[in-house]
Design a protein around this motif. Structure first.
Motif, mmCIF file in Angstrom:
data_model
loop_
_atom_site.group_PDB
_atom_site.id
_atom_site.type_symbol
_atom_site.label_atom_id
_atom_site.label_comp_id
_atom_site.label_asym_id
_atom_site.label_seq_id
_atom_site.Cartn_x
_atom_site.Cartn_y
_atom_site.Cartn_z
ATOM 1 N N HIS A 56 0.815 -1.218 0.000
ATOM 2 C CA HIS A 56 0.000 0.000 0.000
ATOM 3 C C HIS A 56 0.853 1.275 0.000
ATOM 4 C CE1 HIS A 56 -3.710 2.112 0.177
ATOM 5 N NE2 HIS A 56 -3.335 2.798 1.243
ATOM 6 N N ASN A 57 1.896 1.293 0.832
ATOM 7 C CA ASN A 57 2.745 2.489 0.897
ATOM 8 C C ASN A 57 4.209 2.210 0.557
ATOM 9 O OD1 ASN A 57 0.609 3.208 3.442
ATOM 10 N ND2 ASN A 57 0.966 4.768 1.893
ATOM 11 N N GLY A 58 4.662 1.026 0.910
ATOM 12 C CA GLY A 58 6.076 0.706 0.704
ATOM 13 C C GLY A 58 6.507 0.822 -0.744
ATOM 14 N N VAL A 59 5.605 0.508 -1.668
ATOM 15 C CA VAL A 59 5.980 0.536 -3.087
ATOM 16 C C VAL A 59 6.508 1.900 -3.519
ATOM 17 C CG1 VAL A 59 4.588 -1.399 -3.911
ATOM 18 C CG2 VAL A 59 3.544 0.875 -3.706
ATOM 19 N N HIS A 60 6.024 2.970 -2.871
ATOM 20 C CA HIS A 60 6.559 4.299 -3.188
ATOM 21 C C HIS A 60 8.070 4.331 -2.937
ATOM 22 C CE1 HIS A 60 3.021 6.559 -4.164
ATOM 23 N NE2 HIS A 60 2.439 6.378 -3.000
ATOM 24 N N LEU A 61 8.470 3.813 -1.786
ATOM 25 C CA LEU A 61 9.879 3.859 -1.393
ATOM 26 C C LEU A 61 10.712 2.920 -2.262
ATOM 27 C CD1 LEU A 61 8.107 4.716 1.150
ATOM 28 C CD2 LEU A 61 10.132 4.198 2.501
ATOM 29 N N TYR A 62 10.169 1.724 -2.510
ATOM 30 C CA TYR A 62 10.926 0.746 -3.296
ATOM 31 C C TYR A 62 11.130 1.269 -4.726
ATOM 32 C CZ TYR A 62 8.771 -1.772 0.583
ATOM 33 O OH TYR A 62 8.309 -2.121 1.834
ATOM 34 N N ASP A 63 10.112 1.949 -5.225
ATOM 35 C CA ASP A 63 10.224 2.509 -6.576
ATOM 36 C C ASP A 63 11.268 3.634 -6.610
ATOM 37 O OD1 ASP A 63 9.247 2.984 -9.358
ATOM 38 O OD2 ASP A 63 8.705 4.914 -8.486
ATOM 39 N N LEU A 64 11.257 4.490 -5.592
ATOM 40 C CA LEU A 64 12.243 5.578 -5.565
ATOM 41 C C LEU A 64 13.665 5.029 -5.439
ATOM 42 C CD1 LEU A 64 10.465 8.210 -3.274
ATOM 43 C CD2 LEU A 64 10.922 8.405 -5.721
ATOM 44 N N ALA A 65 13.830 4.024 -4.575
ATOM 45 C CA ALA A 65 15.168 3.454 -4.384
ATOM 46 C C ALA A 65 15.677 2.861 -5.689
ATOM 47 C CB ALA A 65 15.146 2.390 -3.284
ATOM 48 N N ARG A 66 14.806 2.142 -6.385
ATOM 49 C CA ARG A 66 15.212 1.508 -7.640
ATOM 50 C C ARG A 66 15.566 2.571 -8.701
ATOM 51 N NH1 ARG A 66 16.175 0.736 -12.151
ATOM 52 N NH2 ARG A 66 15.593 -0.982 -13.530
ATOM 53 N N TRP A 67 14.797 3.663 -8.673
ATOM 54 C CA TRP A 67 15.015 4.745 -9.646
ATOM 55 C C TRP A 67 16.308 5.494 -9.330
ATOM 56 C CZ3 TRP A 67 12.681 10.180 -9.360
ATOM 57 C CH2 TRP A 67 12.831 10.864 -10.580
ATOM 58 N N TRP A 68 16.447 5.911 -8.096
ATOM 59 C CA TRP A 68 17.630 6.685 -7.728
ATOM 60 C C TRP A 68 18.915 5.857 -7.860
ATOM 61 C CZ3 TRP A 68 15.199 8.831 -2.574
ATOM 62 C CH2 TRP A 68 14.313 9.866 -2.890
ATOM 63 N N LEU A 69 18.845 4.591 -7.447
ATOM 64 C CA LEU A 69 20.046 3.744 -7.501
ATOM 65 C C LEU A 69 20.272 3.180 -8.898
ATOM 66 C CD1 LEU A 69 19.640 1.889 -4.074
ATOM 67 C CD2 LEU A 69 21.146 3.815 -4.606
ATOM 68 N N ASP A 70 19.283 3.327 -9.759
ATOM 69 C CA ASP A 70 19.380 2.930 -11.159
ATOM 70 C C ASP A 70 19.795 1.474 -11.307
ATOM 71 O OD1 ASP A 70 19.120 3.419 -13.855
ATOM 72 O OD2 ASP A 70 21.211 4.028 -14.122
ATOM 73 N N SER A 71 19.160 0.655 -10.489
ATOM 74 C CA SER A 71 19.471 -0.771 -10.546
ATOM 75 C C SER A 71 18.320 -1.546 -9.909
ATOM 76 C CB SER A 71 20.775 -1.048 -9.780
ATOM 77 O OG SER A 71 21.084 -2.418 -9.796
ATOM 78 N N PRO A 72 17.932 -2.669 -10.507
ATOM 79 C CA PRO A 72 16.849 -3.469 -9.916
ATOM 80 C C PRO A 72 17.229 -4.001 -8.529
ATOM 81 C CG PRO A 72 17.271 -4.142 -12.181
ATOM 82 C CD PRO A 72 18.392 -3.226 -11.788
ATOM 83 N N VAL A 73 16.219 -4.135 -7.695
ATOM 84 C CA VAL A 73 16.440 -4.658 -6.339
ATOM 85 C C VAL A 73 16.557 -6.178 -6.397
ATOM 86 C CG1 VAL A 73 15.464 -4.865 -4.023
ATOM 87 C CG2 VAL A 73 15.239 -2.710 -5.297
ATOM 88 N N GLN A 74 17.551 -6.671 -5.691
ATOM 89 C CA GLN A 74 17.864 -8.100 -5.746
ATOM 90 C C GLN A 74 17.345 -8.860 -4.530
ATOM 91 O OE1 GLN A 74 22.121 -9.190 -5.309
ATOM 92 N NE2 GLN A 74 21.966 -9.820 -7.453
ATOM 93 N N SER A 75 17.416 -8.220 -3.353
ATOM 94 C CA SER A 75 17.017 -8.928 -2.132
ATOM 95 C C SER A 75 16.452 -7.947 -1.116
ATOM 96 C CB SER A 75 18.207 -9.668 -1.511
ATOM 97 O OG SER A 75 19.188 -8.746 -1.076
ATOM 98 N N ALA A 76 15.718 -8.506 -0.149
ATOM 99 C CA ALA A 76 15.106 -7.679 0.897
ATOM 100 C C ALA A 76 15.178 -8.401 2.231
ATOM 101 C CB ALA A 76 13.651 -7.371 0.543
ATOM 102 N N TRP A 77 15.504 -7.627 3.263
ATOM 103 C CA TRP A 77 15.386 -8.128 4.645
ATOM 104 C C TRP A 77 14.572 -7.124 5.429
ATOM 105 C CZ3 TRP A 77 17.789 -7.224 9.764
ATOM 106 C CH2 TRP A 77 17.455 -8.234 10.678
ATOM 107 N N THR A 78 13.568 -7.598 6.143
ATOM 108 C CA THR A 78 12.577 -6.709 6.732
ATOM 109 C C THR A 78 12.396 -6.965 8.220
ATOM 110 O OG1 THR A 78 11.379 -6.626 4.649
ATOM 111 C CG2 THR A 78 10.151 -5.983 6.610
#
Lengths: 330, 333
Positions: free
Chosen positions: B180-202
């Motif tokens: 619901h909200n996290g996707v905003h952050l994940y999208d920004l991180a992927r955009w700013w870092l200019d690389s797809p996300v490989q792994s997540a620890w939460t």
């Protein structure tokens, strides 16, 4: 030992001038703070030319710069003081702590985690009577001390998260023993000072030096009972002089935002520059150390440093093996 | 549609996000709000009246209107896939509020559906169109802070979603906080870092109430294929609930970019609460609609591309899986 404001300065021995790489904390941190402190009287600088890790040359230079006699005999040096501020080389530290313990002298030991967990554990076992304060000065910063009081008095309720950034630059240069034990220990020590011994699980991402910059660590933890911790720690290029050192504490009943660049005002002229005020974290640490004889508590202990070193081991394993590591008996 | 006439838009859903879209449409002569539909008829009627639009009695009516060339969907997350399919079948372009779907496989299927039909699909990762987000991207691309190695993005507050009946609190309907909200952050991180996300620890927590079925606090450490890290923290359970903290730290080899609690230049200290306020500026909703309109008129690509929205959902899946298991979870690329 006498206390701050008692009118009787504590005779202090500056013992060992070792530093990894270009680090020289006696010159850059301790002696300037000791010489401006009314509570300390630096009676000598010791380093022993017979020991392999000795820095006699550094000791003599310091003696000249600060007008303090250099003493090469450890017994003679210890007999003249009532407290020791030490930056001993790894192969000297055991001798120093044992000799100080024989005289019941407290030792402020610079960044012991650089020695590694195995060596620290051996020190605790071999010199159990030593009174040692680990020189983790950032926990003594006024903002951290104030936050600790707020946390312990329940002003924030129960903490559920602590987030930190410690990003440095400047000419100090990369630490050859690694920034995990050199820099990462600081935010984790601050967290330890807020929460107590650290138990939990960790994930970490490590970036090796590149583009003229040093290492970078991204550390995430889920601590018992349920506190989330993250720390961004790194070293930018040496031509970048500004640093970032902040903490954000989230509690069930409120938050605290800490910026350890303060206390400082800004002077706005042709350029904006900082005007610090009040005691530095090193000043505050030395004041507590020198005042401990009047019932003050000597923290963090060598055992605290051992615990933190074990946490750093887990962080390192998590980063290298890309696994989630457990530490502190969780 | 002619090149000079406003792009006719229909809005499905009449909640507060729809209101933001409608307000942005009203300020741009290139756009026109033609009709509104919501199952909550009074809400749809009120919104239609406020913005001078028609109220459609059902989705079929809205999609059959000649003056509805494009649709904005602002409905609960679990309705997105079916609505997107209906909009595509009607041959209309779509601006879908995030998340595009509640699974990456469904999101991929929708992306392909719109591409096959030659229709524009833009997902409402509205933060991408914010002035701050664009400034961060430009600062990184300029090389001002060197090669980015790690970053933090924290959006925290205490504004829990409605009452116990709120659909957002139902994981089956919202997908949970990551969707619901996290996707905003994940999208920004992927955009700013200019690389797809490989792994997540939460690390996940229930702050507001133990009985919550979704986490209201999520702190995820993402690692990209390039090796950079991003700590993404999103919370709806903080106190004081009126204080919002929105922080960005981007550490590069040559410097560090900081957005702090006072970066907007305005801080409130009042009996009603203390904390930063948002400075008045350009609407990211308006900027997003311009991107949408121009892509439709030029039959060109949109930014962010739908593939990035799919990636954000794949990250959300990994984040939620990690929150449940405590494991480091690989993102399904």
């Amino acid at each position: 030992m006498t206390t701050a404001g008692s009118g009787h300065a504590v005779p202090v021995l500056v013992a060992g001038c070792w530093g990894a790489g270009t680090q020289h904390h006696q010159r850059d941190m301790y002696l300037p703070a000791l010489t401006r402190s009314p509570d300390a009287d630096v009676v000598g600088i010791w380093d022993d030319g017979q020991l392999s890790g000795s820095q006699v040359g550094r000791a003599k230079a310091l003696g000249r710069d600060f007008g303090v006699p250099v003493v090469e005999d450890l017994s003679e040096a210890l007999d003249s003081c009532r407290a020791v501020v030490g930056c001993p080389a790894p192969d000297v530290v055991g001798t120093l702590l044992a000799s100080a313990a024989e005289r019941d002298l407290p030792v402020l030991l610079d960044k012991p985690t650089l020695f590694g967990t195995k060596a620290l554990g051996a020190l605790v076992r071999e010199v159990p009577s030593a009174t040692v304060v680990a020189g983790h000065h950032w926990r003594f910063h006024g903002a951290v001390a104030s936050a600790r009081l707020a946390v312990r008095s329940g002003q924030l309720g129960l903490l559920h998260a602590v987030h930190a950034e410690l990003i440095v630059g400047g000419p100090d240069g990369a630490n050859p023993l690694g920034e995990l034990r050199n820099l990462c220990v600081h935010p984790l020590d601050v967290v330890e000072s807020l929460l107590g011994p650290l138990h939990g699980r960790t994930h970490a991402v490590h970036a090796a030096p590149s583009d003229g910059a040093g290492e970078s660590w991204t550390i995430s933890m889920h601590l018992d009972p349920d506190v989330v911790v993250s720390a961004l720690v790194g070293r930018v290029r040496p031509d970048v002089s500004s640093a970032v050192h902040r903490y954000r504490l989230l509690g069930s009943h409120g938050q605290l935002l800490l910026d350890l660049a303060g206390p400082a005002m800004s002077v706005v002229g042709r350029q904006v520059s900082d005007l610090p005020f009040g005691p530095s974290s090193v000043d505050a640490m030395l004041a507590q150390f020198l005042g401990a004889g009047q019932g003050g508590r000597l923290e963090p202990t060598l055992s605290t440093a051992v615990g933190l070193s074990q946490v750093l081991d887990a962080v390192e394993t998590a980063a290298t093996s890309r696994t989630i590591e457990t530490f502190g008996g969780s | 549609m002619t090149g000079n006439s406003p792009l006719g838009i229909g809005i499905v859903g009449a909640g507060f996000v729809a209101e933001s879209h409608a307000a942005a449409i009203a300020t741009d002569p290139r756009l026109g709000l033609s009709a509104v539909f919501d199952l909550d008829t009074p809400a749809a009627a009120a919104m239609a009246a406020r913005f001078g639009a028609a109220r459609a009695t059902d989705l079929t009516e809205l999609l059959s209107r000649a003056d509805v060339e494009a649709v904005i969907v602002c409905t609960p997350n679990d309705t997105h896939v079916a609505l997107a399919e209906q909009v595509a079948q009607a041959g209309r372009h779509l601006l879908m509020e995030k998340p595009l779907a509640l699974s990456s496989s469904e999101a991929r299927r929708l992306t392909k559906l719109y591409a096959d039909k030659g229709l524009t699909l833009l997902v409402g990762h509205t933060h991408r169109h914010s002035a701050y987000a664009i400034a961060v991207k430009e600062a990184i691309e300029s090389g001002r802070i060197g090669t980015v190695r790690t970053m933090r993005l924290a959006i925290t507050g205490g504004w829990i979603w409605g009452g116990w009946g709120a659909w957002v609190l139902d994981p089956a309907r919202s997908g949970g906080h990551a969707f619901h909200n996290g996707v905003h952050l994940y999208d920004l991180a992927r955009w700013w870092l200019d690389s797809p996300v490989q792994s997540a620890w939460t690390c996940a927590q229930h702050l507001t109430a133990a009985a919550l079925r979704i986490d209201d606090y999520l702190c995820s450490t993402l690692q990209t294929e390039s090796g950079a890290a991003a700590v993404c923290e999103i919370s709806r359970g903080e106190r004081p609930r009126a204080a919002s903290v929105f922080e960005i730290v981007v550490q590069g080899t040559r410097g560090t970019l900081l957005r702090t609690w006072s970066s907007d230049g305005i801080v409130r200290l009042s009996d009603d609460g203390s904390g930063p306020l948002t400075a008045v500026g350009d609407s990211p909703f308006g900027r997003q609609l311009v991107v949408f309109e121009q892509a439709i008129r030029a039959s060109g690509p949109v930014a962010p591309p739908p593939e990035h929205a799919v990636e954000a959902i794949a990250v959300a899946e990994a984040v939620e899986a990690s929150a449940r298991t405590g494991d480091l979870v690989r993102v399904d690329g």
